[in-house]
Design an enzyme around this catalytic site. Structure first.
Site, short mmCIF file in Angstrom:
data_model
loop_
_atom_site.label_atom_id
_atom_site.label_comp_id
_atom_site.label_asym_id
_atom_site.label_seq_id
_atom_site.Cartn_x
_atom_site.Cartn_y
_atom_site.Cartn_z
N ASP A 31 0.81 -1.22 0.00
CA ASP A 31 0.00 0.00 0.00
C ASP A 31 0.84 1.27 0.00
OD1 ASP A 31 -2.34 -1.65 0.20
OD2 ASP A 31 -1.91 -1.85 2.33
N LYS A 74 2.06 2.20 -5.21
CA LYS A 74 2.77 1.74 -6.42
C LYS A 74 1.94 1.97 -7.68
CE LYS A 74 3.20 -2.42 -4.53
NZ LYS A 74 2.80 -2.17 -3.16
N GLY A 107 -4.21 -4.50 -4.13
CA GLY A 107 -5.18 -3.48 -4.52
C GLY A 107 -4.41 -2.25 -4.92
N HIS A 108 -4.39 -1.96 -6.21
CA HIS A 108 -3.64 -0.81 -6.69
C HIS A 108 -4.60 0.28 -7.15
CE1 HIS A 108 -0.01 -3.66 -7.59
NE2 HIS A 108 -0.15 -3.39 -6.32
N GLN A 138 2.07 -6.17 -3.03
CA GLN A 138 2.39 -6.19 -1.60
C GLN A 138 3.71 -5.43 -1.36
OE1 GLN A 138 1.45 -9.60 -2.98
NE2 GLN A 138 -0.55 -8.75 -2.63
N GLY A 182 -11.18 -3.24 2.53
CA GLY A 182 -11.84 -2.13 3.22
C GLY A 182 -11.40 -1.99 4.68
P1 IMP Z 1 -2.71 -12.90 2.04
O1 IMP Z 1 -1.73 -12.35 1.06
O2 IMP Z 1 -4.13 -12.63 1.68
O3 IMP Z 1 -2.45 -14.32 2.39
O4 IMP Z 1 -2.48 -12.09 3.43
C1 IMP Z 1 -1.27 -12.18 4.16
C2 IMP Z 1 -0.90 -10.83 4.75
O5 IMP Z 1 -0.52 -9.93 3.71
C3 IMP Z 1 -2.03 -10.13 5.50
O6 IMP Z 1 -1.48 -9.40 6.58
C4 IMP Z 1 -2.60 -9.17 4.47
O7 IMP Z 1 -3.26 -8.08 5.07
C5 IMP Z 1 -1.33 -8.75 3.77
N1 IMP Z 1 -1.53 -8.30 2.39
C6 IMP Z 1 -1.78 -9.08 1.32
N2 IMP Z 1 -1.89 -8.31 0.21
C7 IMP Z 1 -1.66 -7.05 0.59
C8 IMP Z 1 -1.59 -5.79 -0.12
O8 IMP Z 1 -1.74 -5.72 -1.35
N3 IMP Z 1 -1.35 -4.69 0.64
C9 IMP Z 1 -1.13 -4.76 1.98
N4 IMP Z 1 -1.18 -5.89 2.68
C10 IMP Z 1 -1.44 -7.02 1.99
#
Ligand code: IMP
Length: 428
Positions: free
Chosen positions: A13, A16, A40-41, A223, A301
């Site tokens: 977040d 990017k 989520g971009h 991520q 959200g």
């Molecule tokens: P997962 O990727 O859904 O398995 O989640 C694993 C961890 O990565 C959790 O803490 C999520 O909140 C975090 N996470 C996954 N994708 C994102 C992202 O795009 N932005 C921020 N945190 C993320």
């Protein structure tokens, strides 16, 4: 052969999406190599405001081709609905290519992600519950189903039968919920085969051809480095290699084709989900910052946790990725905050350390050692020239550069494309 990694340098977040959209003006390709629709971009440009989860953020530039590489895990329904939504808003989606080697997020993965999270009780990871982790588990367990498998129905059916039998044993015996139905899943696969067909390619071949033509590629990270499966705050991480290291296996990309690695830092830190976050603030300042910056997850959200800039983690991220240039985003969010803190060390049992511990348990017990800097009263929002920055903001940026050990070549002062200070070209 210029490929540029664009990597989240914190916990995701970092903004990017905006940076990719901006830089894509000078690229022919924007390619995703890891993660799935957990990402989520957000992109805001003259065509509107968009939230992308799977489609690369280069899609708004007509001259750009977009690739979803083999390292990405793909929920076909999410991909197809994203295409539909973009098309409905007049965005051309013809130049999106989906790797035939990418693994599919199947309905049982989404189900298992939710059940596993519930099973973790009061120590959850806080996953996005999109099935990403379970899909990567099957990939490494060699029981995953890949995009290309959709086009070999008899083999698919026999592989699915084995996988579904195993998943159903897990669902019914361990989690005591209803089984999934093999026929239903197979029928969905057949529909996906037909709908995905226009997008499916051996994408590594496309990329190799692009490299032969000396075209410019942006390798769009999802991520952030501190969520990387190996280098992040394990086990509170995502299930893929989100740092630059993931780009090679996730695309079939030769290392010598990487001409630079761009690290994207937010001017403060955020984190979604569980796990250690040394500089987390829980007071009024955090609430104010969250509301001003609308720090709520694009995918789930959820309210993001807020913290001051962590220079110990930032330096670690720099070392993992070897950033050749940095981008600082959301500087304007700090307008009016005074003082502004930077974490320059961690206190653990009375000793100050300045390395990022590998153990989440140790990191959890670290307390940040802060350096305070003066805030600025003149807003930075919308500034497009470095020499227009308030002196205190410029001092904050140069202090961060010193602590990280690399230079910011771009500063973002607002969500729109033109709210950007370009100090030096990031791709040359
Ligand atoms: P997962 O990727 O859904 O398995 O989640 C694993 C961890 O990565 C959790 O803490 C999520 O909140 C975090 N996470 C996954 N994708 C994102 C992202 O795009 N932005 C921020 N945190 C993320």
């Amino acid at each position: 052969m210029p490929g540029y990694g664009l990597i989240g340098a914190q916990w995701g977040d970092e903004g990017k999406g905006k940076v990719v959209d901006y830089l894509a003006e000078r690229a022919q390709w924007v390619v995703r190599y890891a993660g799935g629709n957990n990402a989520g971009h957000t992109v805001i440009n003259e065509q509107g405001s968009f939230s992308l989860h799977l489609v690369p953020s280069g899609i708004f530039r007509n001259h750009v081709s977009c690739v979803i590489g083999n390292g990405v895990v793909v929920d076909p329904d999410v991909f197809l609905s994203e295409i539909e939504a973009l098309t409905a808003r007049g965005i051309d989606t013809k130049k999106i290519y989906l790797s035939d080697r990418a693994h599919l997020i199947m309905p049982y993965h989404v189900l298992l992600d939710k059940l596993e999270e519930k099973d973790r009780g009061d120590d959850p990871i806080g996953t996005t519950e999109k099935g990403v982790g379970p899909a990567y588990v099957d990939k490494t367990n060699r029981s995953g189903i890949r995009v290309g498998d959709l086009y070999d129905p008899s083999n698919l059916l026999s592989r699915l039968a084995t996988v579904v039998e195993h998943k159903n044993a897990l669902l019914t015996k361990v989690y005591q919920v209803s089984p999934v139905n093999l026929d239903d899943i197979f029928q969905r696969c057949m529909v996906w085969a037909q709908k995905l067909d226009p997008f499916v390619q051996s994408t590594e071949l496309l990329l190799h051809d692009a490299l032969d033509r000396n075209e410019t590629l942006i390798l769009e990270g999802a991520q952030g480095t501190l969520l990387d499966l190996d280098h992040g705050t394990y086990p509170y991480v995502t299930s893929s290699s989100s740092s630059i290291g993931g780009a090679l296996p996730g695309l079939g990309f030769p290392p010598q084709a990487i001409a630079g690695v761009i690290g994207v830092f937010k001017a403060y830190c955020t984190r979604v989900g569980s796990g250690p976050f040394p500089t987390e603030m829980t007071d009024n300042t955090a609430d104010q910052l969250r509301e001003r910056a609308w720090e709520y997850g694009t995918t789930t959200g959820r309210a993001r946790r807020i913290g001051w800039f962590d220079a110990v983690a930032a330096r670690y991220s720099q070392n993992i990725n070897g950033f050749t240039s940095l981008v600082l985003t959301r500087l304007d969010v700090l307008d009016g905050f005074d003082p502004i803190k930077i974490c320059v060390g961690y206190d653990t049992n009375g000793t100050t350390i300045n390395r990022f511990p590998s153990s989440s348990g140790i990191l959890e017990k670290c307390t940040p050692v802060y350096e305070e800097m003066s805030g600025w009263s003149k807003p930075t929002a919308g500034i497009t020239k470095a020499n227009q920055l308030p002196q205190e903001a410029a001092a904050y940026i140069s202090r961060l550069e010193k602590l990280i050990g690399s230079e910011f070549h771009m500063i973002s002062t607002g969500p729109h494309r033109d709210e950007t200070i370009l100090i030096k070209s990031l791709m040359e």
